[in-house]
Write an enzyme that holds these catalytic residues in place. Structure first.
Site, PDB file in Angstrom:
ATOM      1  N   LYS A  13       0.834  -1.217   0.000  1.00  8.26           N
ATOM      2  CA  LYS A  13       0.000   0.000   0.000  1.00  8.26           C
ATOM      3  C   LYS A  13       0.859   1.255   0.000  1.00  8.26           C
ATOM      4  O   LYS A  13       0.641   2.178  -0.781  1.00  8.26           O
ATOM      5  CB  LYS A  13      -0.902   0.060   1.255  1.00  8.26           C
ATOM      6  CG  LYS A  13      -1.823  -1.104   1.442  1.00  8.26           C
ATOM      7  CD  LYS A  13      -2.664  -0.931   2.700  1.00  8.26           C
ATOM      8  CE  LYS A  13      -1.843  -0.962   3.985  1.00  8.26           C
ATOM      9  NZ  LYS A  13      -1.209  -2.261   4.264  1.00  8.26           N
ATOM     10  N   ARG A 127      11.504  -5.918   4.509  1.00 11.04           N
ATOM     11  CA  ARG A 127      11.233  -4.475   4.423  1.00 11.04           C
ATOM     12  C   ARG A 127      12.255  -3.690   5.241  1.00 11.04           C
ATOM     13  O   ARG A 127      12.586  -4.045   6.358  1.00 11.04           O
ATOM     14  CB  ARG A 127       9.825  -4.174   4.950  1.00 11.04           C
ATOM     15  CG  ARG A 127       9.563  -2.670   5.082  1.00 11.04           C
ATOM     16  CD  ARG A 127       8.108  -2.307   5.035  1.00 11.04           C
ATOM     17  NE  ARG A 127       7.318  -2.874   6.112  1.00 11.04           N
ATOM     18  CZ  ARG A 127       5.989  -2.751   6.196  1.00 11.04           C
ATOM     19  NH1 ARG A 127       5.330  -2.061   5.267  1.00 11.04           N
ATOM     20  NH2 ARG A 127       5.331  -3.304   7.186  1.00 11.04           N
ATOM     21  N   ARG A 171      -0.410  -9.348  13.283  1.00  7.33           N
ATOM     22  CA  ARG A 171      -0.930  -8.251  12.452  1.00  7.33           C
ATOM     23  C   ARG A 171      -1.809  -8.788  11.323  1.00  7.33           C
ATOM     24  O   ARG A 171      -2.806  -8.158  10.954  1.00  7.33           O
ATOM     25  CB  ARG A 171       0.232  -7.420  11.894  1.00  7.33           C
ATOM     26  CG  ARG A 171       0.894  -6.592  12.989  1.00  7.33           C
ATOM     27  CD  ARG A 171       2.238  -6.086  12.587  1.00  7.33           C
ATOM     28  NE  ARG A 171       2.178  -5.149  11.500  1.00  7.33           N
ATOM     29  CZ  ARG A 171       3.197  -4.872  10.697  1.00  7.33           C
ATOM     30  NH1 ARG A 171       4.347  -5.478  10.850  1.00  7.33           N
ATOM     31  NH2 ARG A 171       3.055  -3.977   9.750  1.00  7.33           N
TER      32      ARG A 171
END
Ligand code: ADP
Ligand code: ADP
Ligand code: ZN
Length: 213
Positions: A13, A127, A171
């Site tokens: 996103k 990431r 999550r």
């Protein structure tokens, strides 16, 4: 043009929101980035938000809603914006719809970046983020020119505390329980679009570009 980005944590996103922001000249508003900036600056909000974020839980709506409504009232939002990481619960989506409705406005596009859970763990473990300018990299899929250094601003890249494997599954569970229902919510509103997020960043962006035109 008012856009909401939907998708699991790590689906891409933020990466796509940044590209849309540059292409269309509208701001990217990331609640995660706003919370992290508050944590860095040790504000009251930051202290409260951190305990939830570290556990992979959502920050309560009471702490999130006003913050977003205030941000959307700023001048740079007049032509539109991309919300990245908000709304994440049905009450947040309803509050957003109400706030926009009061200005005779609405969300034009909700875009779901679809990535199966199997791919998410790999995305998140690789990431790396720039704590200064918010740029995001991946050690394999989108490495910076110089290892560990932000291309945009030269700062030292970090791995987010909540991207460690222990927190990622939590999550994902939270995403499925609390955020995924937003897809049905925006379908109902007639502005829901999906893209296959497993392709390259450029391919995903091309698909989004077609939707926005
Ligand atoms: P990701 O990149 O995984 O989608 P974000 O940077 O958007 O993560 O968010 C990181 C954390 O910040 C979330 O796990 C949650 O704790 C908190 N957060 C961000 N946005 C919201 C929101 N709209 N409502 C509640 N909590 C949020
Ligand atoms: P989100 O904002 O949804 O949490 P990010 O945009 O931060 O997700 O992306 C998560 C990780 O996956 C980052 O390391 C990013 O560089 C990488 N990534 C984003 N899009 C792709 C893609 N299409 N293919 C491979 N890796 C990607
Ligand atoms: Zn940077």
């Amino acid at each position: 043009m008012k856009i909401v980005m939907l998708g699991a944590p790590g689906a891409g996103k933020g990466t796509q929101a940044r590209m849309i922001s540059e292409e269309f000249g509208i701001p990217q508003i990331s609640t995660g980035d706003i919370f992290r900036a508050n944590i860095r600056n040790q504000t009251e909000l930051g202290k409260k938000a951190k305990s939830y974020m570290d556990q992979g839980l959502l920050v309560p709506d009471e702490l999130t809603l006003d913050l977003v409504v205030d941000r959307l009232a700023k001048d740079d939002c007049a032509k539109g914006y991309i919300l990245d990481g908000f709304p994440r619960t049905i009450p947040q989506a309803e509050a957003l719809t109400r706030a926009l409705c009061e200005q005779n406005s609405k969300i034009d596009y909700a875009i779901d970046v679809e990535v199966p859970d199997e791919n998410i763990v790999q995305r998140m473990s690789g990431r790396r983020a720039c704590p200064v300018c918010g740029a995001t990299y991946h050690i394999h899929f989108n490495p910076p020119v110089q290892e560990g250094i932000c291309d945009e601003c030269g700062a030292q890249l970090i791995q987010r505390e909540d991207d460690k494997a222990e927190t990622v599954q939590k999550r994902l569970d939270v995403y499925h329980a609390q955020t995924q229902p937003l897809i049905a919510y925006y379908k109902e509103q007639g502005c829901m679009y999906s893209v296959d997020g497993t392709r390259t960043m450029e391919d995903v962006f091309n698909d989004i570009h077609k939707i926005l035109k």
